[in-house]
Each structure stands twice: as C-alpha cells, then as structure tokens.
Design a protein around this motif. Structure first.
Motif, PDB file in Angstrom:
ATOM      1  N   VAL A 114      -4.952  -1.620   7.668  1.00 54.31           N
ATOM      2  CA  VAL A 114      -4.653  -2.758   6.810  1.00 54.31           C
ATOM      3  C   VAL A 114      -4.724  -4.020   7.667  1.00 54.31           C
ATOM      4  CG1 VAL A 114      -2.944  -3.871   5.324  1.00 54.31           C
ATOM      5  CG2 VAL A 114      -3.179  -1.369   5.313  1.00 54.31           C
ATOM      6  N   THR A 158      -6.103   0.893  -4.164  1.00 61.22           N
ATOM      7  CA  THR A 158      -6.207   1.506  -2.842  1.00 61.22           C
ATOM      8  C   THR A 158      -5.810   2.983  -2.866  1.00 61.22           C
ATOM      9  OG1 THR A 158      -3.943   0.913  -2.150  1.00 61.22           O
ATOM     10  CG2 THR A 158      -5.681  -0.708  -1.758  1.00 61.22           C
ATOM     11  N   VAL A 183       0.842  -1.200   0.000  1.00 59.40           N
ATOM     12  CA  VAL A 183       0.000   0.000   0.000  1.00 59.40           C
ATOM     13  C   VAL A 183       0.878   1.252   0.000  1.00 59.40           C
ATOM     14  CG1 VAL A 183      -1.756   1.281   1.282  1.00 59.40           C
ATOM     15  CG2 VAL A 183      -1.874  -1.225   1.161  1.00 59.40           C
ATOM     16  N   LEU A 216      -8.628  -1.975   4.757  1.00 60.65           N
ATOM     17  CA  LEU A 216      -8.057  -2.542   3.541  1.00 60.65           C
ATOM     18  C   LEU A 216      -7.685  -3.996   3.813  1.00 60.65           C
ATOM     19  CD1 LEU A 216      -5.754   0.448   2.482  1.00 60.65           C
ATOM     20  CD2 LEU A 216      -8.114  -0.028   1.780  1.00 60.65           C
TER      21      LEU A 216
END
Length: 392
Positions: A132, A376, A23, A174
């Motif tokens: 996350v 993302t 990410v 996420l």
C-alpha cells in the motif's frame, strides 16, 4: 475463496500504518482474519478499530518538553535517511516477520511501501504480498536510492541480490491517492490498483466542544504538522499562531500528542489548540489546510477539496509540496524563513483564490471517482488464491 489470514505490516509511525487500515477493514468485513505488526506508537488507529497488533519494540521517544530547532530541508539528506529503512530496519523486521508469519500461518502479507522487511519476509517464506503506497508524489524513495542497501540485505537473507527491481516493481501495488497527483516521471508500478480510502476515524469519536463552539461566520482553517514533526518544528507553531491571530478566521491547530497545548499560551476563542483530533472530524468544517505536506495530510485535504498552504519539513514532504505547487492546489513556503506576515499573506491569498479552490475541487472529484476500498478485496483474494493460499 476460504477465509485467509492477512498480516498487515508497517515500518514507521501512523503515517505508515493508517493507510493500511481501510484495506484491512475491507478484508475483515469480507470474512478474512487480519492482524497488524509494527510499532505501538503507529498502531493506535488499528487498535481502535479492534485489530490484533503484534507489537514491534521501538526506541524510547524523545523528551516531550523540548522542541528541536528547524533544520533546512535537504533532499539529499532525506534520501540518505532512507537507508535506515532499507538496511537496519529492513534486516530486523524481515527476521521478525519471517518468524511471525510462519507462527501465525499467514496466507498473505500487506505492507506499507517503506516496509522492505515485510516484502523480504514474504519472498523468503514464499507468501504473496501486496504494497500500500504511503508516498503521495511517488518521487521519494526511488529505486536507485534504495536498491544498493537492499541488495546487501537480500544477499544476507539468501535471496537473489539482483531481484531488487522485481521486488519493488513486480508486486501488487495499492494506491490510495489520486493518480494525477503522482509525479508523472514516476508512474505507478504494474500491477497496481488505485482506490478511494474510507475515513478511518473511530465510530465513537466526537468533535471537541471547543471546536463545536467556533463561529460559522468566519472561514475555518486547520493547521497540522502531522504526528512526528511537531517535535522538530522549532518556532513554527508560534509564528503560525501569530499569523492566524491577525486574521479574521477560525483555526484548529493540532500540535501532536507529545506536546502540551498550554506551552503556546492563551489564544483567542476563535483559535483552538489541541494535541490531536482526527482530521476526518475537522476537515468537513474547514475552508483551508495549513500543513507540512505529509502524504496523509495532503490526502485529507484532497478528500475534502481544500486548498493547501504547505510548509515541508522533511521526509517525503518536499516532493509532495512540488506537486501541490505544480498542480496549483496551494501555496508552498519555506518553514524556516516564512515570517508571520508571510504566513498570513499566504493564508489570505489561498482563501480568496477561486482558481485554487476549483483545482482542489477537481482533485477531490478524481479521488471520488476511484473504486472504493472494497474493490481491493477481490484483488487481494485473487493474489492469495493464485498462490494456493487460504486457510483450510
């Protein structure tokens, strides 16, 4: 939107930090400034990828010459150990991240799901945050387990103690795991977005010559107990090596950076024992994974469509192993009682089970159909922009 400053925070070791790296890389590639905050021992991949890391002091490591004996898996004990993350660690990290985020002028905090300090800090200073996931099964660290301590910490930080539920369930989440691997009793919180993580191996990483030399005429298995649990594995590695020694297979066994492979004695040429090799380098060569059911190791096996022989040792691993068994992705054994014969039989059965291979391939297909990690970026940019953030 203008370039933003994103602070990625993690509360544990590599299993907490590494899921943030894809990410972070996607955000950096999109022109944003990204830094990490957490333990040096967990930040190796982030550092290798060139991210600045604000190091959080940590306790001295144990004696690498010793391996603690195995303890029976006690799910209640593992959940009680979470209070370290929800109380002591959360308090200390919230205080540090509040100061750091203000000094670095962070526009957005992206934290691992166990970094409650990162979540609390973001709320305290009014910066948006996203989480996350690092727990593949979704059933470890449930709200009712972590809420009591978090209420106390929130009160001490002048936050509403009754805001735990919204802090845990109302944030952007996420998810780098196939959604169907998650325990259906604990659905993904909303809003959430699942994505396909990219390999995090360094571009200049190379497969060791010892692995390159393995014969392609035999199945190859990868054995790992992760980065933390090798030091708590008792006699499990010797039993595994004995089991593998009796099978016509190649094996790559990684014992962790703290243990010397030489302590396990000489092995046949078809068995390679290393401290650490990135799993993304090994798994494309493999037919089966033997692991501790850690979330990162499970995700690696899924990403390459490999059956699993799971030996859960602690933390989230028993819950992940439940899903491996329920989804028929592999075989689960008791790490304490499994004999070399038991281990050899499980490895042999998993290698020959066509239905298990099909299930592993189907799970891989689900992961591959998810949007890639670049998806993302827009989501995180909208989160920051909606709160009026973004560097001038």
């Amino acid at each position: 939107m203008p370039a933003a400053r994103i602070l990625c925070t993690f509360a544990g070791g590599a299993g907490h930090a590494d899921p943030l790296v894809p990410v972070a890389a996607a955000m950096r590639d999109a022109g944003h400034e990204v830094a990490f905050h957490g333990r040096r021992s967990g930040a190796g991949t982030a550092m290798e990828r060139g991210f600045p890391v604000f190091v959080d002091p940590e306790e001295a490591p144990g004696d690498p010459r010793t391996i603690a004996p195995l303890e029976p898996v006690d799910r209640g004990r593992e959940e009680r150990l979470l209070t370290g993350f929800t109380d002591r660690i959360a308090r200390a990290r919230a205080t540090k991240i509040i100061r750091l985020a203000a000094a670095w002028q962070s526009d957005l905090i992206v934290c691992d799901e166990a970094d409650f300090g990162g979540m609390l800090a973001a709320e305290r200073i009014g910066v948006p945050h996203a989480v996350v996931l690092i727990n593949a099964s979704g059933s470890f660290g449930r709200t009712e387990v972590v809420a009591p301590a978090l209420r106390r910490v929130r009160r001490d930080l002048s936050l509403d103690p009754d805001g735990v539920e919204s802090m845990l369930r109302g944030r952007l989440t996420l998810n780098p795991f196939p959604p169907s691997f998650r325990d259906p009793r604990f659905p993904l919180p909303e809003p959430s977005a699942s994505f396909r993580p990219e390999p995090i191996v360094a571009s200049d990483a190379a497969v060791p010559a010892s692995i390159e030399g393995l014969s392609g005429d035999r199945p190859t298995i990868y054995v790992t107990l992760g980065t933390i649990f090798p030091a708590e594995s008792g006699d499990l590695f010797p039993r595994l090596l004995t089991a593998i020694g009796g099978l016509e297979v190649n094996a790559v066994v990684t014992v962790g950076r703290e243990l010397d492979p030489a302590r396990f004695g000489p092995q046949p040429d078809r068995i390679v024992v290393e401290r650490f090799v990135p799993q993304d380098l090994i798994l494309p060569r493999c037919d089966l994974v033997v692991n501790h059911a850690g979330s990162g190791s499970i995700l690696g096996a899924i990403a390459h469509g490999l059956p699993i022989v799971a030996l859960p040792l602690g933390a989230d691993q028993p819950w992940n192993a439940d899903r491996v068994e329920a989804l028929r992705l592999g075989v689960v054994l008791d790490a304490i009682t499994a004999t070399p014969d038991d281990l050899a039989a499980a490895i042999g059965a998993a290698l020959s089970d066509a239905a298990m291979r099909d299930q592993a391939a189907a799970m891989r297909g689900e992961l591959e159909r998810l949007p890639d990690v670049k998806a993302t970026v827009r989501i995180l940019e909208r989160l920051a922009d909606a709160s009026g953030s973004g560097a001038p």
